[in-house]
Design an enzyme around this catalytic site. Structure first.
Site, mmCIF file in Angstrom:
data_model
loop_
_atom_site.group_PDB
_atom_site.id
_atom_site.type_symbol
_atom_site.label_atom_id
_atom_site.label_comp_id
_atom_site.label_asym_id
_atom_site.label_seq_id
_atom_site.Cartn_x
_atom_site.Cartn_y
_atom_site.Cartn_z
ATOM 1 N N SER A 36 -5.658 1.969 -5.890
ATOM 2 C CA SER A 36 -6.574 3.225 -6.634
ATOM 3 C C SER A 36 -6.001 4.506 -6.710
ATOM 4 O O SER A 36 -6.590 5.568 -6.655
ATOM 5 C CB SER A 36 -7.690 3.624 -5.292
ATOM 6 O OG SER A 36 -6.987 3.961 -4.165
ATOM 7 N N SER A 105 -3.144 -2.384 -1.532
ATOM 8 C CA SER A 105 -3.661 -1.136 -1.110
ATOM 9 C C SER A 105 -5.316 -1.194 -0.936
ATOM 10 O O SER A 105 -5.769 -1.836 -0.183
ATOM 11 C CB SER A 105 -3.165 0.063 -1.978
ATOM 12 O OG SER A 105 -3.553 1.453 -1.423
ATOM 13 N N PHE A 106 -5.802 -0.432 -1.518
ATOM 14 C CA PHE A 106 -7.453 -0.312 -1.688
ATOM 15 C C PHE A 106 -7.981 -1.694 -2.301
ATOM 16 O O PHE A 106 -8.815 -2.400 -1.735
ATOM 17 C CB PHE A 106 -7.704 0.706 -2.946
ATOM 18 C CG PHE A 106 -8.952 0.538 -3.765
ATOM 19 C CD1 PHE A 106 -9.947 0.954 -3.470
ATOM 20 C CD2 PHE A 106 -8.690 -0.301 -5.060
ATOM 21 C CE1 PHE A 106 -11.295 0.668 -4.373
ATOM 22 C CE2 PHE A 106 -9.863 -0.526 -5.959
ATOM 23 C CZ PHE A 106 -11.031 0.088 -5.699
ATOM 24 N N ASP A 226 6.392 3.429 3.295
ATOM 25 C CA ASP A 226 5.280 3.720 2.597
ATOM 26 C C ASP A 226 4.841 5.209 3.082
ATOM 27 O O ASP A 226 4.537 5.220 4.532
ATOM 28 C CB ASP A 226 4.238 2.786 2.983
ATOM 29 C CG ASP A 226 3.063 2.556 2.025
ATOM 30 O OD1 ASP A 226 2.738 3.713 1.551
ATOM 31 O OD2 ASP A 226 2.558 1.646 1.688
ATOM 32 N N HIS A 254 5.457 2.556 -1.290
ATOM 33 C CA HIS A 254 3.894 1.851 -1.582
ATOM 34 C C HIS A 254 3.967 0.952 -2.684
ATOM 35 O O HIS A 254 2.919 0.238 -2.855
ATOM 36 C CB HIS A 254 2.661 3.076 -1.551
ATOM 37 C CG HIS A 254 1.668 2.692 -1.542
ATOM 38 N ND1 HIS A 254 1.109 1.919 -0.512
ATOM 39 C CD2 HIS A 254 0.515 2.496 -2.643
ATOM 40 C CE1 HIS A 254 -0.084 1.587 -0.859
ATOM 41 N NE2 HIS A 254 -0.572 1.965 -1.874
#
Length: 277
Positions: A36, A105-106, A226, A254
């Site tokens: 995101s 992630s998202f 991260d 990340h």
């Protein structure tokens, strides 16, 4: 010229949303769900992984609604339900009963919720630097979701995303900054995660009991360094998902799929190949 933009690929209606998506290769389908970050698109997230995985599988990577070159319907509510429905709608529109799911992630929160709500539609699950469990928002994620467009702000964000400054040169910062200020991009992005942002972390989380009940073979991947999503998230997922394994990359932030692209692709190839044996 816009028509040569590699981020723009095929288009199909998924859960009523005109969705821009990449579709390469042949074989068992693998659905990739991006993160995101501001100005993100499926191509920006997965451009290194897709060609490699497409050698063995059919890889599909959509721009989730509110991001990239997918339609942004007026009055759209951007939430977990909408994104899960869109992902499922894309599988339906493509006539796919089942796919492996990779969430970044998202996108990991979406993949997790999709597997919980529609377990029969998911083969194997990959969660990379994943949201989807409760955690106190990090300063890094707060900065990502609170991004205000400027080249300097984008440079600062890329320093948060990647472990190595070699990856986040000024050319990449300029590319991502220009992506973030395309018409409509910042409007939808700013509408998604307004402060206070802890509530959006909480809204993306699935219930512990539901995660513990997942039957899927799951590969969990995280960068040790991260600054956006804590490594503890992946340790939680490892403890909660019975059939899971965790791979942690040192000297990695990340962006595992970019910072360790070749190793990331091989991990996925091996993990998915086991499912066919």
């Amino acid at each position: 010229m816009e028509q040569t933009n590699p981020e723009i690929a095929a288009s199909i209606r998924a859960a009523g949303i005109q969705t821009n998506y990449h579709d390469q290769g042949a074989g068992f389908p693998v659905l990739f769900i991006h993160g995101s970050g501001p100005g993100v698109s499926a191509w920006a997230n997965w451009r290194l992984a897709l060609p490699e995985l497409a050698k063995s599988f059919r890889v599909i990577a959509p721009d989730m609604v509110g991001f990239g070159f997918t339609e942004r319907p007026a009055g759209m509510t951007y939430d977990l339900d909408a994104w899960v429905d869109q992902a499922l709608g894309l599988l339906d529109a493509l006539g796919l009963q089942k796919a492996h799911i990779v969430g970044n992630s998202f996108g990991g929160a979406i993949a997790l919720a999709l597997a919980i709500r529609h377990p029969d539609r998911v083969g194997r699950l990959v969660l990379m630097g994943s949201v989807g469990v409760p955690f106190p928002i990090t300063p890094g994620l707060d900065a990502v979701w609170g991004y205000q467009p400027s080249l300097e702000n984008m440079k600062s964000l890329l320093d948060i995303f990647a472990y190595s400054r070699a990856l986040v040169n000024d050319e990449l910062a300029d590319l991502r900054y220009r992506a973030s200020v395309r018409p409509g991009f910042q409007d939808s992005f700013a509408a998604m995660f307004p402060a206070p942002r802890q509530r959006w972390v909480d809204a993306m989380a699935s219930a512990e009991s539901d995660i513990r009940a997942l039957p899927h073979e799951t590969l969990i991947i995280h960068g040790r360094d991260d600054k956006v999503i804590p490594l503890s998230n992946s340790l939680t997922l490892l403890h909660w998902i019975e059939r899971s394994q965790l791979h942690v990359f040192s000297r990695c932030g990340h962006w595992v799929q970019i910072e360790h692209a070749a190793r990331f692709a091989r991990l996925l190839e091996d993990f998915f190949a086991e499912a066919a044996e």
